[in-house]
Each structure stands twice: as C-alpha cells, then as structure tokens.
Write a protein that holds these residues in place. Structure first.
Motif, PDB file in Angstrom:
ATOM      1  N   TYR A   1      38.567  41.634  36.024  1.00  0.00           N
ATOM      2  CA  TYR A   1      38.273  40.415  35.288  1.00  0.00           C
ATOM      3  C   TYR A   1      37.814  39.316  36.248  1.00  0.00           C
ATOM      4  O   TYR A   1      38.308  39.210  37.368  1.00  0.00           O
ATOM      5  N   TRP A   2      36.881  38.489  35.767  1.00  0.00           N
ATOM      6  CA  TRP A   2      36.507  37.254  36.462  1.00  0.00           C
ATOM      7  C   TRP A   2      36.854  36.075  35.549  1.00  0.00           C
ATOM      8  O   TRP A   2      36.444  36.040  34.392  1.00  0.00           O
ATOM      9  N   TYR A   3      37.602  35.125  36.112  1.00  0.00           N
ATOM     10  CA  TYR A   3      37.934  33.892  35.416  1.00  0.00           C
ATOM     11  C   TYR A   3      37.388  32.708  36.219  1.00  0.00           C
ATOM     12  O   TYR A   3      37.247  32.767  37.444  1.00  0.00           O
ATOM     13  N   ARG A   4      37.108  31.629  35.517  1.00  0.00           N
ATOM     14  CA  ARG A   4      36.784  30.365  36.180  1.00  0.00           C
ATOM     15  C   ARG A   4      37.791  29.318  35.712  1.00  0.00           C
ATOM     16  O   ARG A   4      38.110  29.222  34.521  1.00  0.00           O
ATOM     17  N   GLN A   5      38.212  28.533  36.673  1.00  0.00           N
ATOM     18  CA  GLN A   5      39.129  27.441  36.397  1.00  0.00           C
ATOM     19  C   GLN A   5      38.452  26.149  36.814  1.00  0.00           C
ATOM     20  O   GLN A   5      38.162  25.923  37.979  1.00  0.00           O
ATOM     21  N   ALA A   6      38.176  25.307  35.847  1.00  0.00           N
ATOM     22  CA  ALA A   6      37.532  24.020  36.108  1.00  0.00           C
ATOM     23  C   ALA A   6      38.583  22.921  36.080  1.00  0.00           C
ATOM     24  O   ALA A   6      39.542  22.998  35.309  1.00  0.00           O
ATOM     25  N   ALA A   7      38.394  21.934  36.922  1.00  0.00           N
ATOM     26  CA  ALA A   7      39.271  20.756  36.943  1.00  0.00           C
ATOM     27  C   ALA A   7      40.738  21.127  37.097  1.00  0.00           C
ATOM     28  O   ALA A   7      41.608  20.424  36.588  1.00  0.00           O
ATOM     29  N   GLY A   8      41.018  22.222  37.769  1.00  0.00           N
ATOM     30  CA  GLY A   8      42.383  22.599  38.098  1.00  0.00           C
ATOM     31  C   GLY A   8      43.270  22.960  36.939  1.00  0.00           C
ATOM     32  O   GLY A   8      44.490  22.954  37.065  1.00  0.00           O
ATOM     33  N   ARG A   9      42.701  23.247  35.778  1.00  0.00           N
ATOM     34  CA  ARG A   9      43.567  23.539  34.642  1.00  0.00           C
ATOM     35  C   ARG A   9      43.182  24.834  33.943  1.00  0.00           C
ATOM     36  O   ARG A   9      43.472  25.891  34.420  1.00  0.00           O
ATOM     37  N   GLY A  10      42.542  24.723  32.801  1.00  0.00           N
ATOM     38  CA  GLY A  10      42.354  25.883  31.938  1.00  0.00           C
ATOM     39  C   GLY A  10      41.564  27.010  32.571  1.00  0.00           C
ATOM     40  O   GLY A  10      40.668  26.803  33.379  1.00  0.00           O
ATOM     41  N   LEU A  11      41.911  28.235  32.193  1.00  0.00           N
ATOM     42  CA  LEU A  11      41.243  29.430  32.683  1.00  0.00           C
ATOM     43  C   LEU A  11      40.284  29.955  31.624  1.00  0.00           C
ATOM     44  O   LEU A  11      40.672  30.209  30.487  1.00  0.00           O
ATOM     45  N   GLN A  12      39.051  30.141  32.039  1.00  0.00           N
ATOM     46  CA  GLN A  12      38.026  30.649  31.141  1.00  0.00           C
ATOM     47  C   GLN A  12      37.627  32.047  31.588  1.00  0.00           C
ATOM     48  O   GLN A  12      37.177  32.238  32.723  1.00  0.00           O
ATOM     49  N   LEU A  13      37.803  33.023  30.706  1.00  0.00           N
ATOM     50  CA  LEU A  13      37.389  34.384  31.032  1.00  0.00           C
ATOM     51  C   LEU A  13      35.874  34.465  31.000  1.00  0.00           C
ATOM     52  O   LEU A  13      35.249  34.095  30.012  1.00  0.00           O
ATOM     53  N   LEU A  14      35.298  34.947  32.101  1.00  0.00           N
ATOM     54  CA  LEU A  14      33.852  35.051  32.196  1.00  0.00           C
ATOM     55  C   LEU A  14      33.372  36.472  31.878  1.00  0.00           C
ATOM     56  O   LEU A  14      32.486  36.666  31.051  1.00  0.00           O
ATOM     57  N   PHE A  15      33.933  37.435  32.578  1.00  0.00           N
ATOM     58  CA  PHE A  15      33.528  38.834  32.426  1.00  0.00           C
ATOM     59  C   PHE A  15      34.749  39.727  32.588  1.00  0.00           C
ATOM     60  O   PHE A  15      35.692  39.383  33.277  1.00  0.00           O
ATOM     61  N   TYR A  16      34.661  40.904  31.959  1.00  0.00           N
ATOM     62  CA  TYR A  16      35.635  41.926  32.270  1.00  0.00           C
ATOM     63  C   TYR A  16      34.932  43.275  32.266  1.00  0.00           C
ATOM     64  O   TYR A  16      33.860  43.440  31.674  1.00  0.00           O
ATOM     65  N   SER A  17      35.602  44.232  32.948  1.00  0.00           N
ATOM     66  CA  SER A  17      35.006  45.553  33.104  1.00  0.00           C
ATOM     67  C   SER A  17      36.099  46.616  33.010  1.00  0.00           C
ATOM     68  O   SER A  17      37.136  46.504  33.655  1.00  0.00           O
ATOM     69  N   VAL A  18      35.846  47.635  32.202  1.00  0.00           N
ATOM     70  CA  VAL A  18      36.808  48.726  32.053  1.00  0.00           C
ATOM     71  C   VAL A  18      36.364  49.969  32.816  1.00  0.00           C
ATOM     72  O   VAL A  18      37.068  50.989  32.810  1.00  0.00           O
ATOM     73  N   GLY A  19      35.197  49.909  33.458  1.00  0.00           N
ATOM     74  CA  GLY A  19      34.733  51.050  34.231  1.00  0.00           C
ATOM     75  C   GLY A  19      33.440  50.732  34.969  1.00  0.00           C
ATOM     76  O   GLY A  19      32.831  49.674  34.748  1.00  0.00           O
ATOM     77  N   ILE A  20      33.037  51.619  35.843  1.00  0.00           N
ATOM     78  CA  ILE A  20      31.815  51.426  36.625  1.00  0.00           C
ATOM     79  C   ILE A  20      30.631  51.170  35.699  1.00  0.00           C
ATOM     80  O   ILE A  20      30.408  51.938  34.745  1.00  0.00           O
ATOM     81  N   GLY A  21      29.912  50.118  35.988  1.00  0.00           N
ATOM     82  CA  GLY A  21      28.720  49.806  35.217  1.00  0.00           C
ATOM     83  C   GLY A  21      28.976  49.231  33.839  1.00  0.00           C
ATOM     84  O   GLY A  21      28.037  48.908  33.114  1.00  0.00           O
ATOM     85  N   GLN A  22      30.244  49.074  33.460  1.00  0.00           N
ATOM     86  CA  GLN A  22      30.591  48.547  32.128  1.00  0.00           C
ATOM     87  C   GLN A  22      31.043  47.100  32.271  1.00  0.00           C
ATOM     88  O   GLN A  22      32.099  46.842  32.833  1.00  0.00           O
ATOM     89  N   ILE A  23      30.231  46.196  31.772  1.00  0.00           N
ATOM     90  CA  ILE A  23      30.502  44.773  31.896  1.00  0.00           C
ATOM     91  C   ILE A  23      30.475  44.152  30.501  1.00  0.00           C
ATOM     92  O   ILE A  23      29.521  44.374  29.741  1.00  0.00           O
ATOM     93  N   SER A  24      31.511  43.383  30.200  1.00  0.00           N
ATOM     94  CA  SER A  24      31.543  42.621  28.957  1.00  0.00           C
ATOM     95  C   SER A  24      31.520  41.144  29.315  1.00  0.00           C
ATOM     96  O   SER A  24      32.306  40.697  30.152  1.00  0.00           O
ATOM     97  N   SER A  25      30.628  40.415  28.686  1.00  0.00           N
ATOM     98  CA  SER A  25      30.464  38.998  28.946  1.00  0.00           C
ATOM     99  C   SER A  25      31.135  38.200  27.842  1.00  0.00           C
ATOM    100  O   SER A  25      30.922  38.488  26.662  1.00  0.00           O
ATOM    101  N   GLU A  26      31.928  37.240  28.245  1.00  0.00           N
ATOM    102  CA  GLU A  26      32.637  36.419  27.270  1.00  0.00           C
ATOM    103  C   GLU A  26      31.895  35.135  26.926  1.00  0.00           C
ATOM    104  O   GLU A  26      32.014  34.635  25.814  1.00  0.00           O
ATOM    105  N   VAL A  27      31.178  34.609  27.872  1.00  0.00           N
ATOM    106  CA  VAL A  27      30.546  33.317  27.659  1.00  0.00           C
ATOM    107  C   VAL A  27      29.112  33.369  28.183  1.00  0.00           C
ATOM    108  O   VAL A  27      28.904  33.663  29.349  1.00  0.00           O
TER     109      VAL A  27
END
Lengths: 116, 113
Positions: free
Chosen positions: B34-60
């Motif tokens: 998983y990749w998350y971004r945290q802006a302004a030191g608070r909330g976590l926003q999920l950007l991408f996740y992957s369950v296997g090689i070459g498999q990418i799901s985009s959240e935003v």
C-alpha cells in the motif's frame, strides 16, 4: 460505505491520569479494528487490534481498547499516561468488501498531549 | 523477521520534475502493498494498493502512478510533480489474507518547491 470517526482532534491529559482516545466506526458486518500511533516524522506503529473474542483488547506500551458493538465504538485507553505517550493516534477499520485488498480506512487522527 | 524499507527519507524536488519513491519488503512472500499520503501531519489518504506483481489498484485519480515490478517491491512515481504533491508518503505491507494489521515503513517527506 465503511468509515471511522475520531471525534477529538486533540486530547490533553496530565501525566499519571487515565487517558481515553475515542473512535467510532461504521461497517457492514463484523469489524476488524486497529489502533496505530505515530511519532513526529515517523511511520505508524501498530498498537492493537480487535478481530473477534474478548471485547477488551490489550496491546503495546500498556494500551488497551474496548470494543463495544452496541455503541459501535473502539476507544483506546491507558490507566496511567506518560509524557512519552504524546503522539498522534489513529483508529482504523479494514474494508471487508470484495476485491478491496484488505485496505485499512483510517480516522483523521487524535493528537494526544500528556503534560508533566 | 519481516522488515520494510522505504527511501529516501526526505526529498526536495522542483515543480515539474519526475518522482520515484521505492519501497521493499524483506522476509515474506506475496505481501499486499500500500501507498498512503499524509498531508498536513494528519489524515492518511490511500493512494494505491497491490495484491500481486503488476496488479495495481488506484484509489484517487491524481498526478501519481504506482508499479510493482517484483513481488516485494512497490514504486510510486510521477512524471511531473505539482506543488500539491508535497506530503509525507508512507508505504505499508500486510501478509496476504491474514488478520494482522499493516506494517508501515518510516516514510518519505516530499517537498515540492
């Protein structure tokens, strides 16, 4: 949709006093709930989780959390706060939907400040 | 034991420049990543996740992309950075189909100038 709410942006506690950081959730089905702690400019550290079983879950650093299904809450507690507990705390719930990769949905975080 | 490595720890990049952040996991196989971004030191926003090689799901939908070229490697990229891409980027992994929570990397502080 599944969600988590942390109603307090900040909690202030005197050292030695008990602390509570609140979390409520909204999920369909049985929730998988987690608490994490974050120190400045660091990654998140796992504190504890509730999957099933006893409603009182014990975790790292003396923290515990109580799962309350009727109130859909999972509050984090510690009997006696330490100054070193000062940090940002996140509650999270796992998205149990199909094909969601087990992703966690986080609350907005609660800043805990423990004063000597 | 399993460990997660994330680098660099800090990065200052000009607007319009490319980005590549890397995350690797050791000591396990077939992790969910998983990749998350945290802006302004608070909330976590999920950007991408992957369950296997070459498999990418985009959240935003945004200026970023992710790739998983190997089982335990997860890369976050951008062709042209925007000021709004500044933030604290966190990589995390979870054992596939386990009841455990995530384990997070130490994060990358990105400042776009």
């Amino acid at each position: 949709a599944q969600s988590v709410a942390q109603p307090e942006d900040q909690v202030n506690v005197a050292e030695g006093n008990p602390l509570t950081v609140k979390c409520t959730y909204s999920v369909s089905g049985n929730p998988y709930l987690f608490w994490y702690v974050q120190y400045p400019n660091r990654g998140l550290q796992f504190l504890l989780k509730y999957i099933t079983g006893d409603n009182l879950v014990k975790g790292s650093y003396g923290f515990e959390a109580e799962f309350n299904k009727s109130q859909t809450s999972f509050h984090l507690k510690k009997p006696s706060a330490l100054v070193s507990d000062s940090a940002l705390y996140f509650c999270a719930v796992r998205d149990m939907g199909r094909n969601q990769g087990g992703k966690l949905i986080f609350g907005q975080g609660t800043e805990l400040s423990v004063k000597p | 034991s399993q460990t997660i490595h994330q680098w660099p720890a800090t990065l200052v990049q000009p607007v319009g420049s490319p980005l590549s952040l890397e995350c690797t996991v050791e000591g396990t196989s077939n992790p969910n990543l998983y990749w998350y971004r945290q802006a302004a030191g608070r909330g976590l926003q999920l950007l991408f996740y992957s369950v296997g090689i070459g498999q990418i799901s985009s959240e935003v939908p945004q200026n970023l992309s992710a790739s998983r070229p190997q089982d335990r490697q997860f890369i976050l990229s951008s062709k042209k950075l925007l000021l709004s891409d500044s933030g604290f980027y966190l990589c995390a992994w979870r054992l596939y189909r386990s009841n455990y929570g995530y384990t997070f990397g130490s994060g990358t502080r990105l400042t776009v100038v």
